[in-house]
Design an enzyme around this catalytic site. Structure first.
Site, mmCIF file in Angstrom:
data_model
loop_
_atom_site.group_PDB
_atom_site.id
_atom_site.type_symbol
_atom_site.label_atom_id
_atom_site.label_comp_id
_atom_site.label_asym_id
_atom_site.label_seq_id
_atom_site.Cartn_x
_atom_site.Cartn_y
_atom_site.Cartn_z
ATOM 1 N N GLY A 99 0.806 -1.209 0.000
ATOM 2 C CA GLY A 99 0.000 0.000 0.000
ATOM 3 C C GLY A 99 0.845 1.268 0.000
ATOM 4 O O GLY A 99 0.468 2.277 -0.606
ATOM 5 N N ARG A 128 -8.250 -1.103 -1.564
ATOM 6 C CA ARG A 128 -7.681 0.025 -0.827
ATOM 7 C C ARG A 128 -7.827 1.308 -1.646
ATOM 8 O O ARG A 128 -7.353 1.381 -2.779
ATOM 9 C CB ARG A 128 -6.218 -0.250 -0.467
ATOM 10 C CG ARG A 128 -6.094 -1.503 0.381
ATOM 11 C CD ARG A 128 -4.678 -1.791 0.787
ATOM 12 N NE ARG A 128 -4.201 -0.848 1.798
ATOM 13 C CZ ARG A 128 -3.018 -0.954 2.395
ATOM 14 N NH1 ARG A 128 -2.201 -1.945 2.073
ATOM 15 N NH2 ARG A 128 -2.652 -0.066 3.293
ATOM 16 N N ASP A 326 0.053 1.566 13.117
ATOM 17 C CA ASP A 326 0.243 0.146 12.824
ATOM 18 C C ASP A 326 0.258 -0.720 14.073
ATOM 19 O O ASP A 326 0.151 -1.947 13.978
ATOM 20 C CB ASP A 326 1.544 -0.061 12.038
ATOM 21 C CG ASP A 326 1.439 0.434 10.611
ATOM 22 O OD1 ASP A 326 0.324 0.413 10.056
ATOM 23 O OD2 ASP A 326 2.468 0.847 10.044
#
Length: 440
Positions: A99, A128, A326
């Site tokens: 990504g 995405r 994350d």
């Protein structure tokens, strides 16, 4: 730990974890280093580059665009094309599952006048959205055509770009970096304004390359450049990978770990500060936030001492989210073992990662015995003092796979992780590293 199938690994409860662990090289910085190497006019040596699935996709994409990439045992050498001379490409540039590559690369490609590039990836990438990068790049003069005007595959046709003053609707290091890459070849001074700070690796590497950048509050300004001058870059240990060792060391009784060489950039240490607030023992030198003025080049590193300790619940507010984005699944895991309630707010970006991480973290931990509920922008965990154990599916998401592994080490009965091979996206030696901590 034992393998029961090609991609299924069982993680049994650990008596304790002890020893030293060196996290793999930083994935975010490796991506950026490879792209900047391809934009540079002279060869760039990248030391400690992450050898993983996502970062390999980035190297392959740079080769497609005309860069020469030489892989050596301890370094990668990239001979780039220059800022405005990316090669023409027949067919699609495959970003795989990366990504970061998908969202940053279009910033560079947008400035390749009259050349068209198409980006696509795996089934996860096709879910995405790319509309957040399409909006500013169109405003700068590029043409973007996306599936349903939002998803990959999508095409970028470059143009002579004009600088813009752009306010991000949501703090995002990827969108910010995309606009800054485009600003390198745009006429004038490009300004990107964030609602709250996000990771600043792109700015630091551009400063090393001689680009004129300034930070004023939450705004970054950049003036176009004739060329990037980079000799070498060294990638520090990945704080997002180190977070799994930190969580395991805090959760498993009698544990004592030394995490060596982790990045200590203040825009990446949000998780460590959350753990400390919850009562976890994590000691090390962390960088203070940088103030206004020229962007400081380089990445600080630190060693972290980690030990087991009792935890209390906490509230993670929206301004903290970009600095720990994350690692938020691990906050949910810690909340299961903490006294009281743990709440994460303002984390809707988790729904647009490799998976819908809010939904899948809640589903996965609930299956292991957690009391956890999803909200639109996060989750609420009621601590019960531990987890029973069971089975968790990674759904191809590397961070969910490693979350399940740490949960197993701290659980009562152990956890089987289905799809553990997904960890190779960012941490190829995860299972081996954690097995070594058990043996010690």
């Amino acid at each position: 730990m034992s393998k029961s199938a090609a991609t299924t690994v069982r993680f049994d409860p650990a008596g304790r974890l002890k020893g030293t662990i060196v996290p793999p090289p930083d994935k975010s910085i490796s991506h950026r280093a490879a792209m900047l190497g391809a934009m540079a006019s002279e060869p760039v040596v990248i030391r400690n580059y992450l050898e993983a699935a996502d970062t390999t996709s980035t190297l392959n994409a740079m080769v497609r665009l005309g860069a020469l990439v030489e892989r050596r045992p301890d370094e990668v050498v990239i001979r780039g094309t220059g800022l405005r001379e990316a090669g023409e490409v027949d067919g699609v540039i495959d970003v795989g599952n990366a990504g970061t590559l998908m969202r940053l690369l279009p910033g560079w490609l947008a400035g390749q006048k009259d050349r068209t590039y198409t980006l696509d990836g795996d089934s996860s990438i096709r879910k995405r959205p790319v509309d957040r990068i399409a909006v500013p790049l169109r405003e700068m003069g590029a043409s973007i055509e996306a599936t349903d005007d939002r998803y990959p595959p999508f095409s970028i046709t470059g143009a002579r770009l004009r600088a813009i003053d752009y306010t991000l609707p949501v703090a995002s290091a990827q969108v910010k970096s995309c606009v800054l890459f485009a600003g390198l070849v745009a006429d004038g001074t490009t300004i990107v304004r964030e609602p709250v700070p996000s990771r600043d690796h792109t700015e630091r590497m551009l400063a090393i390359a001689g680009v004129s950048l300034r930070r004023e509050g939450n705004a970054i300004s950049l003036t176009n450049a004739d060329e990037l001058v980079l000799d070498e870059l060294t990638v520090p240990g990945d704080p997002s990978s180190a977070a799994f060792a930190i969580a395991a060391g805090v959760l498993v009784p009698k544990s004592r770990l030394l995490v060596k060489g982790s990045g200590a950039n203040w825009t990446r240490t949000g998780f460590v500060k959350i753990v400390q607030r919850m009562g976890g023992v994590v000691l090390g030198e962390l960088e203070d936030p940088q103030g206004d003025g020229p962007v400081s080049p380089g990445e600080p590193i630190t060693d972290l001492d980690v030990a087991h300790g009792p935890l209390v619940g906490t509230v993670v507010e929206p301004h903290e989210v970009p600095l720990a984005i994350d690692e938020l699944p691990l906050v949910a895991l810690l909340g299961c073992f903490a006294e009281g309630e743990t709440v994460v707010r303002g984390a809707q970006e988790l729904r647009f990662k490799e998976s819908d991480r809010i939904a899948l973290v809640v589903e996965g931990l609930r299956g292991l015995g957690a009391e956890i509920e999803a909200t639109d922008d996060g989750f609420v965990v009621t601590g019960t003092g531990g987890l029973r154990g069971g089975t968790i599916h990674s759904h191809g998401d590397h961070r969910l796979a490693m979350l399940g592994a740490v949960a197993g080490l701290a659980s009562d009965e152990g956890v089987e992780v289905v799809g553990m091979d997904a960890a190779a996206v960012s941490y190829p030696t995860f299972t081996e590293d954690f097995t070594a901590l058990l043996r010690r």
